[in-house]
Design an enzyme around this catalytic site. Structure first.
Site, PDB file in Angstrom:
ATOM      1  N   CYS A 174      -7.421  60.472  28.252  1.00  9.07           N
ATOM      2  CA  CYS A 174      -7.535  60.041  26.865  1.00  9.07           C
ATOM      3  C   CYS A 174      -8.690  60.766  26.173  1.00  9.07           C
ATOM      4  CB  CYS A 174      -7.768  58.536  26.803  1.00  9.07           C
ATOM      5  SG  CYS A 174      -6.551  57.579  27.729  1.00  9.07           S
ATOM      6  N   ARG A 210      -5.364  65.591  24.452  1.00 12.62           N
ATOM      7  CA  ARG A 210      -5.625  64.810  25.654  1.00 12.62           C
ATOM      8  C   ARG A 210      -4.740  63.577  25.754  1.00 12.62           C
ATOM      9  NH1 ARG A 210     -10.485  66.253  28.146  1.00 12.62           N
ATOM     10  NH2 ARG A 210     -10.409  64.297  29.290  1.00 12.62           N
ATOM     11  N   TRP A 240      -3.538  58.359  26.265  1.00 10.42           N
ATOM     12  CA  TRP A 240      -2.410  58.755  27.106  1.00 10.42           C
ATOM     13  C   TRP A 240      -2.175  57.589  28.056  1.00 10.42           C
ATOM     14  CZ3 TRP A 240      -1.372  59.668  32.318  1.00 10.42           C
ATOM     15  CH2 TRP A 240      -0.209  60.393  32.583  1.00 10.42           C
ATOM     16  N   ASN A 285     -11.584  56.106  29.314  1.00 12.99           N
ATOM     17  CA  ASN A 285     -10.693  57.082  29.931  1.00 12.99           C
ATOM     18  C   ASN A 285     -10.855  56.935  31.431  1.00 12.99           C
ATOM     19  OD1 ASN A 285      -9.144  59.303  30.614  1.00 12.99           O
ATOM     20  ND2 ASN A 285     -10.767  60.776  30.209  1.00 12.99           N
ATOM     21  N   GLY A 286      -9.742  56.791  32.145  1.00  9.65           N
ATOM     22  CA  GLY A 286      -9.805  56.594  33.581  1.00  9.65           C
ATOM     23  C   GLY A 286      -8.912  55.447  33.995  1.00  9.65           C
ATOM     24  N   GLU A 326       6.561  79.195  37.225  1.00 12.45           N
ATOM     25  CA  GLU A 326       5.821  78.966  35.983  1.00 12.45           C
ATOM     26  C   GLU A 326       6.742  79.047  34.773  1.00 12.45           C
ATOM     27  OE1 GLU A 326       2.611  78.266  33.340  1.00 12.45           O
ATOM     28  OE2 GLU A 326       3.070  77.732  35.413  1.00 12.45           O
ATOM     29  N   LYS A 372       7.189  75.961  32.168  1.00 15.61           N
ATOM     30  CA  LYS A 372       6.935  76.068  30.731  1.00 15.61           C
ATOM     31  C   LYS A 372       8.138  75.555  29.937  1.00 15.61           C
ATOM     32  CE  LYS A 372       3.294  76.440  30.479  1.00 15.61           C
ATOM     33  NZ  LYS A 372       2.875  76.371  31.799  1.00 15.61           N
ATOM     34  N   GLU A 417       8.520  71.707  30.325  1.00 11.36           N
ATOM     35  CA  GLU A 417       7.410  70.987  29.694  1.00 11.36           C
ATOM     36  C   GLU A 417       7.624  70.793  28.200  1.00 11.36           C
ATOM     37  OE1 GLU A 417       3.068  71.730  31.623  1.00 11.36           O
ATOM     38  OE2 GLU A 417       4.062  73.517  30.869  1.00 11.36           O
ATOM     39  N   HIS A 420      21.089  79.713  49.853  1.00 13.29           N
ATOM     40  CA  HIS A 420      20.877  78.566  50.742  1.00 13.29           C
ATOM     41  C   HIS A 420      20.987  77.235  49.999  1.00 13.29           C
ATOM     42  CE1 HIS A 420      19.783  81.069  54.145  1.00 13.29           C
ATOM     43  NE2 HIS A 420      19.031  81.785  53.326  1.00 13.29           N
ATOM     44  N   LYS A 432      -3.315  67.258  28.253  1.00 12.29           N
ATOM     45  CA  LYS A 432      -3.906  68.529  28.646  1.00 12.29           C
ATOM     46  C   LYS A 432      -4.727  68.420  29.925  1.00 12.29           C
ATOM     47  CE  LYS A 432      -4.836  72.892  27.881  1.00 12.29           C
ATOM     48  NZ  LYS A 432      -3.757  73.876  28.057  1.00 12.29           N
TER      49      LYS A 432
END
Length: 623
Positions: free
Chosen positions: A2, A27, A74, A100-101, A496, A500, A503, A519, A618
């Protein structure tokens, strides 16, 4: 994860708090809220959704005061809603806390507080904090003649005592209408920075929230507590002893975090990648191939000669960078290297042998799992090197050695230039370690140095693919699934690229080693599934070409990335994107750029919030 911001000064707090929250919205953006203390009264405004909702609310109901707290959330405990938004208050509505936490024992505390008569209005873990502080304040006699001084001491004592009862992580700030000029802040395993101004002081989760007002910052350490007033800021250590802190001066300013005319931060940061690589390389290599990292990092050639094994620890995009690092360090520096997701490393009881170096990769430098994994490794007697972008963050402070990427602020939640910066740092580290260990010949080292020097211009050429990629995005933006394939170092590029896309566009995407398609993953291939193949010049190019043939034979719609001038993909891929020629070991730095651009344009065409994708933040500062 947050965003936290606080202000104590002589100006109206609300505009400062809102501006700080805007710079921290990456955040978290599920909900937002403010608390302002004025004339002995506490005023709260909160709203669900993005920060703009709170701004609209404040236009209808303004708040006045020169001391306050702001928060953008968040969600962890309790869904996004006004009731779960911070700040949270006690029963008297005189205490406000932003946090935050995660408070791990919040349920036991909540049950005990409820039994004592406290009433809760949210589903969050944070709400136990103001009630715990309320309980502690009841023990103080605040009616004495020196009440103003005692009220500050009472709040400090109450916050410290409350935190003594909680288990978990926190960066928090508390205000109380009984101590109207005071903010008390505390930190454990979540980032918190204090900004020092002239007759005003600030707190925030991250530096960008402060830079409009001051560049003098103090990074709080775990267990520390800070008391902010407009005219002073006092710090206390974990034992409650007042401690002197030295302010750092931030080298970059707030303008570096603005969009500069780009539609989104992500697009701006994609186009900043040539400069990011220039900054990462500048002053660190010589044309002869010598890498000058000893003085900066503290990692000596003598120590590198003794290293027998490397553990790379990272999460998400940084983990993909670590996969490239494993290839580089084993092939070019002779170091047996293991790459692990930090969250798994913490709990699998790994064997940690002497002469092992831990490399922790984190853009923010605050990733909770990576930080905990580093501490666990150090407790086992290992030394750690941090690769990151944020000076003064928790992981570089914890680490024994530091290698910064110097990319500047990255505001888009989906990492782009930070990833390229990490790859560049790993290339520099490989060059340094390879030479120090006598594994890399001087001639090879000089080629590495030349390639790193050439990368910014090669990236600029790669960025000219933006227009054709935009047209490819128009063809495929309604697809439901994408597959990405690559080999060697570009297996990580495939991972990656898929990350992207998923996301920011919410399209299901997967990355695979190209040789693994037969496979199982080939079962997913049909005429509706775009397959993105990374097939640039490499030792395994012929093998990759065969894998492309396999996908083509099953009707896949192929988008191929190849080296400029390569003709063997014509007729096999529906779309071919040519990137500048480069040595295989630096090719991921170039090859990831078209994949970033593809993800960006697909997401933009789908109307997605590119910079703030749903459910993500983030900096992942909770486990």
């Amino acid at each position: 994860m947050c965003g936290i911001v606080g202000y104590a000064g002589s100006r109206q707090a609300v505009p400062i708090l809102l501006d700080g929250l805007k710079r921290l919205e990456y955040r978290g953006y599920d909900s937002a809220g403010l608390a302002v203390v004025a004339e002995g009264a506490l005023d709260i405004s909160r709203s669900a959704g993005k920060l703009s909702n709170l701004s609209d609310l404040l236009l209808r109901r303004p708040m006045d005061g020169m001391l306050g707290l702001g928060h953008t959330r968040w969600a962890t405990h309790g869904g996004p809603s006004e009731a779960n938004a911070h700040p949270h208050t006690d029963c008297t509505r005189r205490i406000a806390v932003i946090h935050n936490g995660i408070i791990e024992n919040y349920m036991a505390l909540k049950l005990d507080l409820t039994a004592r008569g406290h009433h809760f209005t949210s589903a969050t873990d944070t709400e136990v904090l103001p009630h715990l502080i309320e309980e502690e304040l009841r023990s103080f006699d605040l009616a004495s003649p020196d009440a103003p001084a005692r009220s500050e001491a009472a709040l400090v004592h109450a916050v410290r005592a409350a935190l003594g009862k909680v288990l978990g992580t926190y960066a928090l700030a508390a205000v109380w209408s009984g101590a109207p000029g005071v903010i008390v802040a505390a930190k454990k395993d979540s980032p918190l920075v204090v900004g020092l101004g002239e007759l005003e002081n600030f707190i925030a989760s991250d530096v960008p929230a402060l830079l409009k007002h001051t560049r003098r910052v103090v990074y709080m350490e775990d267990g520390e507590l800070a008391v902010l007033r407009s005219d002073r800021c006092v710090f206390f250590d974990a034992r409650g002893r007042e401690t002197a802190k030295t302010a750092d001066v931030v080298a970059w300013d707030g303008a570096a975090a603005e969009k500069n005319g780009y539609r989104h931060f992500m697009l701006k940061e994609i186009f900043e990648q040539p400069l990011a690589v220039e900054n990462a390389v500048r002053g660190r290599i010589h044309a002869s191939g010598a890498a000058h990292l000893e003085r900066e990092t503290g990692l000596s050639p003598e120590l590198l000669k003794k290293i027998e094994r490397v553990h790379i620890l990272a999460c998400g995009t940084s983990w993909h960078a670590g996969i490239v690092g494993k290839y580089l360090l084993e092939r070019h520096a002779g170091l047996s290297t293991q790459i692990e997701t930090a969250s798994e490393f913490r709990y699998r009881h790994p064997v940690m042998t002497p002469n092992t170096l831990v490399i922790a990769i984190s853009q923010s430098g605050e990733t909770a799992d990576t930080l905990a994994a580093v501490r666990m490794a150090q407790q086992a007697g290992l030394q750690a090197l941090s690769i990151g972008n944020t000076v003064g963050a928790a992981i570089p402070r914890q680490a024994d050695f530091n290698l910064y990427t110097h990319c500047g602020p990255e505001c888009g939640v989906a990492s782009t230039k930070a990833f390229v910066g990490q790859l560049t740092a790993l290339s520099l580290l490989t060059l340094y370690a390879g030479r120090a260990r006598g594994f890399m010949p001087e001639r090879e080292a000089s080629v590495w140095a030349a390639q790193l020097d050439a990368l910014p211009e090669l990236l600029r050429l790669t960025l000219t693919l933006d227009a054709p990629i935009r047209e490819i995005a128009r063809i495929f933006f309604e697809a439901e699934h994408f597959l990405f394939i690559g080999r060697g170092v570009n297996y990580a590029t495939a991972l990656e690229g898929a990350l992207k896309l998923k996301e920011i566009s919410y399209i299901h995407a997967e990355g695979f080693p190209a040789g693994e398609m037969k496979h199982g993953p080939l079962a997913l291939v049909d005429a509706r599934t775009p397959v993105v193949a990374i097939a640039t010049r490499s030792e395994s190019f012929e093998k990759t070409l065969s894998n492309i043939e396999e996908a083509s034979a099953r009707g896949a719609r192929l988008i191929a990335l190849c080296t400029r001038g390569e003709t063997r993909l014509r007729g096999k891929a529906e779309h071919v994107l040519e990137v500048p020629d480069a040595e295989e070991y630096v090719s991921p730095i170039l090859n990831v750029v078209p994949l970033q651009i593809l993800a960006y344009h697909v997401a933009d065409l789908r109307g997605c919030d590119v910079d703030q994708p749903r459910n993500l933040a983030k900096s992942v500062t909770v486990e």
